[in-house]
Design a protein around this motif. Structure first.
Motif, PDB file in Angstrom:
ATOM      1  N   LYS A 154       0.815  -1.208   0.000  1.00  0.00           N
ATOM      2  CA  LYS A 154       0.000   0.000   0.000  1.00  0.00           C
ATOM      3  C   LYS A 154       0.855   1.267   0.000  1.00  0.00           C
ATOM      4  CE  LYS A 154      -3.503  -2.493   2.719  1.00  0.00           C
ATOM      5  NZ  LYS A 154      -4.224  -2.573   4.000  1.00  0.00           N
ATOM      6  N   LEU A 156       2.612   2.558   2.199  1.00  0.00           N
ATOM      7  CA  LEU A 156       2.314   3.348   3.396  1.00  0.00           C
ATOM      8  C   LEU A 156       3.561   4.090   3.864  1.00  0.00           C
ATOM      9  CD1 LEU A 156       0.141   0.835   5.469  1.00  0.00           C
ATOM     10  CD2 LEU A 156      -0.604   2.536   3.788  1.00  0.00           C
ATOM     11  N   GLY A 162      -2.869  -2.932   9.328  1.00  0.00           N
ATOM     12  CA  GLY A 162      -3.304  -4.057  10.146  1.00  0.00           C
ATOM     13  C   GLY A 162      -3.105  -5.401   9.463  1.00  0.00           C
ATOM     14  N   THR A 164      -0.349  -7.077   8.729  1.00  0.00           N
ATOM     15  CA  THR A 164       0.873  -7.841   8.981  1.00  0.00           C
ATOM     16  C   THR A 164       0.486  -9.182   9.604  1.00  0.00           C
ATOM     17  OG1 THR A 164       1.807  -5.714   9.620  1.00  0.00           O
ATOM     18  CG2 THR A 164       3.203  -7.657   9.919  1.00  0.00           C
TER      19      THR A 164
ATOM     20  N   SER B 110      -6.749   2.390   5.917  1.00  0.00           N
ATOM     21  CA  SER B 110      -5.972   2.059   4.713  1.00  0.00           C
ATOM     22  C   SER B 110      -6.839   1.288   3.725  1.00  0.00           C
ATOM     23  CB  SER B 110      -4.755   1.179   5.041  1.00  0.00           C
ATOM     24  OG  SER B 110      -3.992   1.733   6.050  1.00  0.00           O
ATOM     25  N   GLY B 111      -7.578   0.312   4.225  1.00  0.00           N
ATOM     26  CA  GLY B 111      -8.421  -0.517   3.352  1.00  0.00           C
ATOM     27  C   GLY B 111      -7.743  -1.824   2.992  1.00  0.00           C
ATOM     28  N   ASP B 112      -8.562  -2.850   2.823  1.00  0.00           N
ATOM     29  CA  ASP B 112      -8.025  -4.152   2.424  1.00  0.00           C
ATOM     30  C   ASP B 112      -7.419  -4.041   1.031  1.00  0.00           C
ATOM     31  OD1 ASP B 112      -9.137  -5.463   4.732  1.00  0.00           O
ATOM     32  OD2 ASP B 112     -11.091  -5.411   3.758  1.00  0.00           O
ATOM     33  N   HIS B 113      -6.216  -4.539   0.853  1.00  0.00           N
ATOM     34  CA  HIS B 113      -5.569  -4.483  -0.462  1.00  0.00           C
ATOM     35  C   HIS B 113      -6.384  -5.285  -1.480  1.00  0.00           C
ATOM     36  CE1 HIS B 113      -2.543  -5.244  -3.581  1.00  0.00           C
ATOM     37  NE2 HIS B 113      -1.962  -4.144  -3.155  1.00  0.00           N
ATOM     38  N   ALA B 116      -5.632  -8.905  -1.772  1.00  0.00           N
ATOM     39  CA  ALA B 116      -5.818  -9.809  -0.632  1.00  0.00           C
ATOM     40  C   ALA B 116      -7.276  -9.920  -0.245  1.00  0.00           C
ATOM     41  CB  ALA B 116      -5.017  -9.317   0.577  1.00  0.00           C
ATOM     42  N   TYR B 132      -3.774   4.342  -3.087  1.00  0.00           N
ATOM     43  CA  TYR B 132      -2.830   4.612  -2.002  1.00  0.00           C
ATOM     44  C   TYR B 132      -1.979   5.854  -2.256  1.00  0.00           C
ATOM     45  CZ  TYR B 132      -4.325   0.034  -0.466  1.00  0.00           C
ATOM     46  OH  TYR B 132      -5.083  -1.019  -0.051  1.00  0.00           O
ATOM     47  N   VAL B 134      -2.489   8.591  -0.528  1.00  0.00           N
ATOM     48  CA  VAL B 134      -2.168   8.931   0.862  1.00  0.00           C
ATOM     49  C   VAL B 134      -2.457   7.702   1.716  1.00  0.00           C
ATOM     50  CG1 VAL B 134      -2.713  11.377   0.570  1.00  0.00           C
ATOM     51  CG2 VAL B 134      -4.496   9.829   1.364  1.00  0.00           C
ATOM     52  N   ASP B 135      -1.883   7.651   2.900  1.00  0.00           N
ATOM     53  CA  ASP B 135      -2.177   6.535   3.803  1.00  0.00           C
ATOM     54  C   ASP B 135      -3.197   6.991   4.853  1.00  0.00           C
ATOM     55  OD1 ASP B 135      -0.739   7.852   5.823  1.00  0.00           O
ATOM     56  OD2 ASP B 135       1.094   6.701   5.463  1.00  0.00           O
ATOM     57  N   PRO B 245      -5.151 -11.110   9.793  1.00  0.00           N
ATOM     58  CA  PRO B 245      -3.998 -10.541  10.477  1.00  0.00           C
ATOM     59  C   PRO B 245      -4.424  -9.660  11.656  1.00  0.00           C
ATOM     60  CG  PRO B 245      -3.730 -10.341   8.118  1.00  0.00           C
ATOM     61  CD  PRO B 245      -5.141 -10.813   8.352  1.00  0.00           C
TER      62      PRO B 245
END
Lengths: 223, 313
Positions: A154, A156, A162, A164, B110-113, B116, B132, B134-135, B245
């Motif tokens: 992402k 970041l 979250g 990881t 952030s949001g789920d990629h 994934a 993405y 910005v974070d 996670p």
């Protein structure tokens, strides 16, 4: 290095239908290092491509050559004669090398034999992993030499999301480490975790591909 | 005390009540009735209703539209906004639109990629280009800048300041564990008024992280609402423990659900215990209670937990 991966042969066959004389060219630099477009790969692909075209009912004559560097005009001249005889060129170089060849031999169709994929490091034999995203605004000085732009899914800038995994790997690939976990570990080892507690503002992407095609001009080198 | 946005959630917290938020996932279609059906079940039971923003990277009705439907139905929404699908221009535009529609609780994540997501059951859009730009930390700062300074991220002035109560997420038990409280501190510094956490099952581990947050003074600067997801089976807990996670489920709890003759009743019992346990932790200001696609369980749980009726503020 710039990494690339072979396109599926079927895609190349699709491009080459109707052509008769095909020149397959490689490049002895990055794509050779990542085993996609060096002399060995060119000499492997050429007969495979001839066979695939034969099986497709469109036989072609395939010749091959590997340039020292496909992104330098003087090296590209080496294939002038072979290019003149061919009615199609398949290049296994990165997108830069491909475009120089397409520009030099403008009347001969050029088709990509590879997808250019990343700026990576050969981490182990047979394993290449991203190191740089050419973002045009390097943050390695803030992130202990580990790039979150290229190595965080992402991109970041303020620490790990979250996602990881329990074992410290990234949620999108169990074999890719969460780069922020590694950044935190390196910061901790240096006793500088505090450095990561500052909120980093939105990044300026205007010097990256998002800002439009790059045009880097150095007046001092032009006289 | 002056309020940031004067939402019900903000007022409940400001008055010192134990807050309760829950979640309403929008449908994968334009079905107002699907949102209203959940609204009917949950109306009056919570102080805020999170409306997810294409969670698990699967296309659903937009968070802002879903939030507006809830608002009109008399439920106060918490519109979630992820950094995955929009750049800073679109985000700020949507924030102004949200404010214009009367949406004032925003949760920045952030949001789920996209690679994934899809929960393993749906196709999703793994070939999508994630944005993405910005974070989540930067998004929090941007919202705060719009609210407090009346400025866009680029520095241009807004014609008026939108009132937002700014939320953020926290994964207290994800690795690297030593950084998680520091990351929370960054979110608070960036402007997070309230925090909803990833689902908590390991109360002991959560209590340790919470104690650090309290020590750093974070629990006074922001309202921390631990996330609790109603467990419905041992399989569900196992799945979350192994695949989500940041979610740590003690084996003891999985065993307890496995041995239960009525897993649903046991799950409700577990949920009530979890609510009680987090409620006792210093610094905890409420709970974010979810029963994913089993919202009908919530009224009973909320009643039994003694969290109903919600305070009038």
């Amino acid at each position: 290095m710039i990494t690339a991966e072979w396109k599926p042969i079927e895609e190349m066959v699709g491009y080459l239908r109707g052509h008769k004389k095909v020149l397959v060219i490689g490049c002895a630099t990055c794509v050779a290092e990542c085993a996609a477009g060096g002399e060995r790969e060119v000499e492997t692909l050429a007969p495979l491509l001839a066979m695939a075209m034969q099986n497709d009912g469109n036989p072609v004559e395939v010749k091959s050559a590997t340039l020292e560097r496909q992104c330098e005009p003087e090296f590209v001249e080496a294939i002038a004669e072979a290019a003149a005889e061919a009615d199609a060129i398949v290049s296994l170089a990165c997108g830069i090398g491909m475009q120089l060849v397409a520009e030099r031999f403008v009347d001969t169709p050029l088709y990509p034999g590879v997808n250019t994929t990343s700026l990576s490091l050969r981490e182990e034999p047979g394993l290449w992993t991203s190191r740089c995203a050419a973002c045009g605004d390097c943050v390695l000085g803030l992130t202990f030499g580990l790039c979150p732009v290229a190595r965080c899914a992402k991109s970041l800038m303020n620490g790990p999301c979250g996602g990881t995994r329990t074992d410290g790997m990234c949620e999108i690939n169990q074999d890719t480490p969460c780069i922020w976990r590694l950044i935190v570990e390196r910061a901790t080892a240096r006793g500088r975790l505090e450095d990561l507690t500052q909120v980093r503002p939105p990044k300026n992407w205007s010097n990256s591909p998002a800002g439009g095609p790059k045009r880097m001009l150095r007046e001092d080198l032009r006289s | 005390m002056s309020l940031r946005a004067g939402t019900k959630l903000e007022k409940v917290l400001a008055a010192g009540h134990f807050a309760l938020t829950t979640e309403v996932g929008p449908p994968r279609g334009p079905d107002v009735d699907a949102v209203l059906k959940k609204a009917r079940i949950l109306k009056g039971l919570a102080d805020g209703y999170n409306v997810t923003d294409n969670q698990t990277a699967v296309v659903r009705m937009s968070s802002i539209a879903g939030s507006k439907i809830l608002l009109d139905a008399g439920l106060e929404p918490v519109a979630q906004m992820t950094c995955r699908d929009r750049n800073r221009i679109a985000m700020q535009s949507d924030l102004l639109g949200a404010a214009a529609l009367g949406l004032r609780n925003i949760l920045a994540i952030s949001g789920d990629h996209q690679g994934a997501g899809a929960s393993g059951k749906l196709k999703g859009h793994p070939g999508a280009k994630g944005v993405y730009d910005v974070d989540s930390m930067q998004l929090i700062s941007i919202i705060k800048g719009m609210r407090d300074e009346g400025l866009q991220a680029g520095g241009d002035a807004l014609t008026s300041k939108p009132a937002f109560f700014i939320g953020a997420a926290w994964t207290p038990l994800g690795p690297p564990i030593e950084f998680r409280v520091l990351r929370l501190a960054k979110k608070v510094a960036a402007g997070a008024d309230f925090i909803q956490t990833q689902a908590v099952y390991d109360i002991k581990a959560f209590a340790q992280q919470m104690a650090k947050a309290v020590d750093m003074g974070l629990a006074e600067k922001t309202a921390i609402l631990p996330g609790i997801i109603v467990p419905r089976s041992a399989g569900m807990l196992n799945y979350m423990n192994n695949n989500v996670p940041g979610v740590v489920v003690p084996q003891e709890l999985i065993g307890r659900m496995k041995d239960a003759s009525d897993p649903q009743a046991e799950g409700i019992k577990v949920t009530l215990e979890l609510i009680e346990q987090v409620r006792e932790l210093p610094g905890v200001k409420g709970v974010h209670l979810q029963a994913i696609e089993a919202e009908e369980l919530l009224p009973e749980i909320i009643n039994q937990a003694g969290l109903s009726p919600r305070p009038e503020v």
